[in-house]
Write an enzyme that holds these catalytic residues in place. Structure first.
Site, PDB file in Angstrom:
ATOM      1  N   ASP A 155      19.111  23.435  24.251  1.00 50.65           N
ATOM      2  CA  ASP A 155      19.657  22.390  25.054  1.00 50.65           C
ATOM      3  C   ASP A 155      21.275  22.566  25.052  1.00 50.65           C
ATOM      4  OD1 ASP A 155      17.526  21.231  25.871  1.00 50.65           O
ATOM      5  OD2 ASP A 155      17.457  19.546  24.394  1.00 50.65           O
ATOM      6  N   ARG A 203      19.465  19.065  17.728  1.00 48.19           N
ATOM      7  CA  ARG A 203      20.684  19.481  18.600  1.00 48.19           C
ATOM      8  C   ARG A 203      22.015  19.289  17.666  1.00 48.19           C
ATOM      9  NH1 ARG A 203      21.466  17.015  24.529  1.00 48.19           N
ATOM     10  NH2 ARG A 203      22.838  18.862  24.432  1.00 48.19           N
ATOM     11  N   ARG A 232      21.331   6.798  22.303  1.00 42.96           N
ATOM     12  CA  ARG A 232      21.957   7.992  21.643  1.00 42.96           C
ATOM     13  C   ARG A 232      23.458   7.459  20.896  1.00 42.96           C
ATOM     14  NH1 ARG A 232      19.935  12.994  23.543  1.00 42.96           N
ATOM     15  NH2 ARG A 232      17.607  12.605  24.163  1.00 42.96           N
ATOM     16  N   HIS A 244      21.219   8.362  28.476  1.00 47.04           N
ATOM     17  CA  HIS A 244      22.519   8.764  28.419  1.00 47.04           C
ATOM     18  C   HIS A 244      23.182   8.054  29.505  1.00 47.04           C
ATOM     19  CE1 HIS A 244      22.766  12.769  26.063  1.00 47.04           C
ATOM     20  NE2 HIS A 244      22.961  11.876  25.267  1.00 47.04           N
ATOM     21  N   CYS A 250      24.977  17.007  33.339  1.00 50.10           N
ATOM     22  CA  CYS A 250      24.635  17.508  32.106  1.00 50.10           C
ATOM     23  C   CYS A 250      25.283  18.751  31.885  1.00 50.10           C
ATOM     24  CB  CYS A 250      23.182  17.287  31.894  1.00 50.10           C
ATOM     25  SG  CYS A 250      22.504  15.711  31.868  1.00 50.10           S
TER      26      CYS A 250
END
Length: 285
Positions: free
Chosen positions: A80, A105, A151, A180, A274
């Site tokens: 990612d 991540r 998050r 997000h 992103c």
């Protein structure tokens, strides 16, 4: 956009593009091998070669629009890492480092911080609170909008505000598809936004209505193809090609949509934004 008087008439000024500096990461190791959001299906996987082609097209689009693009080397084992927006928040040459919510991540935060330090950013704050960079922090002319709910911790909004000395307005996300802030809202030039109301709590929706009475409102269809995970340079809006209704609304406001195909990266919950970390006030190196 402020009204202007022209020969006795009143018109709305045209949106104006400004040159930006973006950081991107080529998806050489992209894969969908775990699921940390509703978009990800490890059983279906993803086509890494196709993802690279789509990403290259996005990078070429930015260059063709006159923007500068820097690259960070991808790290094997971090599929990612292509989603550069999550790696930090950069304002006026200062960087607030990411601290990821999921262990898959976690190593991305230090990788992006190391790149920033190696490329002339002398002030890089190592976050104490969980935050996912521009995934949940979006910068306007006077404010930073901060997302929370899935998050980024609420306390990270306070940490960012103290570091940058700029007000952070908290917005609570309530739909896990829009995990997000940058999946549900994007800035238009710096004093207005486009957003999908149903992604937000009632209180946060009321805040958005108060702050941005002239916002561009997206519908469920366009939000459902991550149409709001878009990048605006003040005039051009780089946007997922499937978001046709949102593109129509943007054109009516004088913006110029630039459609791209990132359907493969969407399998991990990502779109143009992103993949794009803006380096505001980047030092000359």
């Amino acid at each position: 956009m402020e009204p202007e008087s022209v020969a006795g008439a009143v018109r709305v000024s045209e949106p104006v593009a400004t040159r930006r500096h973006y950081l991107m990461c080529r998806p050489e190791h992209f894969a969908v091998t775990y699921a940390i959001n509703p978009w990800m299906d490890p059983g279906a996987g993803a086509d890494a070669a196709r993802a690279v082609r789509q990403w290259e097209s996005l990078r070429e689009t930015y260059v063709a629009l006159g923007h500068e693009v820097s690259l960070i080397d991808p790290v094997e084992g971090l599929p990612d890492m292509v989603f550069a927006a999550n790696g930090a928040l950069v304002v006026n040459g200062r960087a607030y480092g990411a601290r990821f919510a999921h262990p898959e991540r976690a190593a991305e935060g230090p990788a992006y911080a190391a790149w920033l330090r190696a490329n002339g950013f002398s002030e890089v704050l190592e976050a104490e609170r969980t935050n996912e960079g521009e995934g949940d922090f979006l910068v306007l002319d006077e404010l930073i909008l901060g997302g929370t709910g899935f998050r980024t911790e609420l306390a990270a909004h306070q940490e960012a505000q103290e570091f940058f000395g700029r007000p952070v307005v908290t917005l609570r996300l309530v739909d896990p598809r829009f995990y997000h802030l940058d999946t549900a809202l994007f800035p238009l030039g710096g004093d207005n936004v486009a957003y999908y109301p149903e992604a937000f709590s009632p209180g946060s929706r009321a805040v958005l209505e108060r702050l941005f009475p002239d916002a561009v409102i997206a519908d469920a269809r366009d939000a459902g193809v991550l149409g709001l995970n878009a990048v605006c340079d003040g005039r051009h809006v780089v946007i997922n090609a499937e978001a046709t209704g949102l593109m129509k609304g943007l054109r009516e406001r004088g913006y110029e949509p630039v459609p791209v195909d990132l359907s493969e990266l969407r399998k991990a919950g990502g779109g143009p934004k992103c993949c794009t970390l803006e380096l505001r006030g980047a030092p000359s190196v």
